[in-house]
Design a protein around this motif. Structure first.
Motif, PDB file in Angstrom:
ATOM      1  N   LYS A  89      -4.137   2.628  -1.229  1.00  0.00           N
ATOM      2  CA  LYS A  89      -4.893   2.167  -2.394  1.00  0.00           C
ATOM      3  C   LYS A  89      -6.267   1.690  -1.935  1.00  0.00           C
ATOM      4  O   LYS A  89      -6.436   0.523  -1.587  1.00  0.00           O
ATOM      5  CB  LYS A  89      -4.114   1.069  -3.109  1.00  0.00           C
ATOM      6  CG  LYS A  89      -2.818   1.607  -3.693  1.00  0.00           C
ATOM      7  CD  LYS A  89      -1.981   0.550  -4.339  1.00  0.00           C
ATOM      8  CE  LYS A  89      -0.725   1.190  -4.914  1.00  0.00           C
ATOM      9  NZ  LYS A  89       0.162   0.221  -5.510  1.00  0.00           N
ATOM     10  N   PHE A 100      -5.819  -0.581  -5.629  1.00  0.00           N
ATOM     11  CA  PHE A 100      -5.548   0.461  -6.620  1.00  0.00           C
ATOM     12  C   PHE A 100      -5.914   1.813  -6.036  1.00  0.00           C
ATOM     13  O   PHE A 100      -6.810   1.911  -5.205  1.00  0.00           O
ATOM     14  CB  PHE A 100      -6.352   0.202  -7.905  1.00  0.00           C
ATOM     15  CG  PHE A 100      -5.986  -1.095  -8.563  1.00  0.00           C
ATOM     16  CD1 PHE A 100      -4.968  -1.157  -9.495  1.00  0.00           C
ATOM     17  CD2 PHE A 100      -6.633  -2.267  -8.211  1.00  0.00           C
ATOM     18  CE1 PHE A 100      -4.604  -2.363 -10.075  1.00  0.00           C
ATOM     19  CE2 PHE A 100      -6.277  -3.479  -8.782  1.00  0.00           C
ATOM     20  CZ  PHE A 100      -5.259  -3.521  -9.719  1.00  0.00           C
ATOM     21  N   HIS A 109      -7.991  -3.565 -14.297  1.00  0.00           N
ATOM     22  CA  HIS A 109      -7.443  -4.792 -13.712  1.00  0.00           C
ATOM     23  C   HIS A 109      -8.452  -5.933 -13.739  1.00  0.00           C
ATOM     24  O   HIS A 109      -8.093  -7.082 -14.008  1.00  0.00           O
ATOM     25  CB  HIS A 109      -7.011  -4.520 -12.269  1.00  0.00           C
ATOM     26  CG  HIS A 109      -6.848  -5.761 -11.452  1.00  0.00           C
ATOM     27  ND1 HIS A 109      -5.718  -6.557 -11.518  1.00  0.00           N
ATOM     28  CD2 HIS A 109      -7.681  -6.369 -10.561  1.00  0.00           C
ATOM     29  CE1 HIS A 109      -5.861  -7.584 -10.699  1.00  0.00           C
ATOM     30  NE2 HIS A 109      -7.040  -7.496 -10.111  1.00  0.00           N
TER      31      HIS A 109
END
Length: 202
Positions: A89, A100, A109
């Motif tokens: 991520k 992410f 987010h």
């Protein structure tokens, strides 16, 4: 409508319309390829130039599109030891460090760290940054628990809570530690566990 020509069948008309589209499209001055939108032509022209505006944060290699940077980071970056890993991520939240795999997920987010909380609960005054979070919270006041466990009869306000609970019955532990391989039923437990490895290295 454009030139007044008439045709016997629909297929002839459509073929003729395509000719008008090509005439009025955006054409590349280098290879003559035609595009219906100026933005697509601008993107295409980068192929013919040495300009690569989007850089890999690990090895500084340039790319035409951000999607290409992401693909490179995941699959081919020689400077990134974690490329080719399923759970890699590369986009980290600057506020809390959560990772992410796509930039749009990081953008979604980041909303949770906003100072302003425009969605207010009429029952208790608690405020939230997202409407979805307010709706979840309101279920605590209504007492609605629509998700039911077939195994033990437990009820839950959210489907995600039921799915997490169900792992107690199945024994499933989908979250594995990158350092030691130990598995956990919840991602939060894994994050807390991985912090102990990071502290050991200090």
């Amino acid at each position: 409508k454009k030139c007044g020509s008439s045709f016997h069948g629909m297929s002839e008309l459509q073929e003729h319309r395509r000719a008008h589209l090509v005439e009025n499209s955006y054409r590349c001055p280098i290879c003559a390829k035609a595009f219906s939108r100026a933005a697509n032509l601008r993107m295409h022209k980068l192929i013919h130039s040495s300009e690569r505006p989007h850089k890999c944060p690990e090895c500084d290699k340039g790319f035409i599109r951000t999607a290409d940077v992401w693909r490179h980071l995941r699959n081919a970056c020689p400077e990134n030891p974690r490329s080719r890993e399923e759970d890699f991520k590369p986009y980290a939240c600057p506020t809390c460090g959560k990772g992410f795999d796509k930039p749009n997920l990081l953008s979604k987010h980041k909303v949770i760290h906003r100072e302003d909380k425009p969605y207010k609960c009429q029952e208790c005054g608690m405020a939230f940054v997202q409407l979805l979070r307010l709706k979840r919270h309101q279920q605590t006041h209504s007492g609605a628990r629509p998700f039911y466990c077939q195994e033990c009869g437990g009820t839950f306000t959210r489907l995600a809570s039921l799915q997490r609970h169900h792992r107690i019955h199945t024994g499933e532990k989908p979250y594995s530690c990158n350092f030691c391989g130990h598995s956990f039923t919840e991602s939060g437990t894994l994050r807390r566990h991985e912090r102990t490895h990071k502290l050991d290295k200090l």
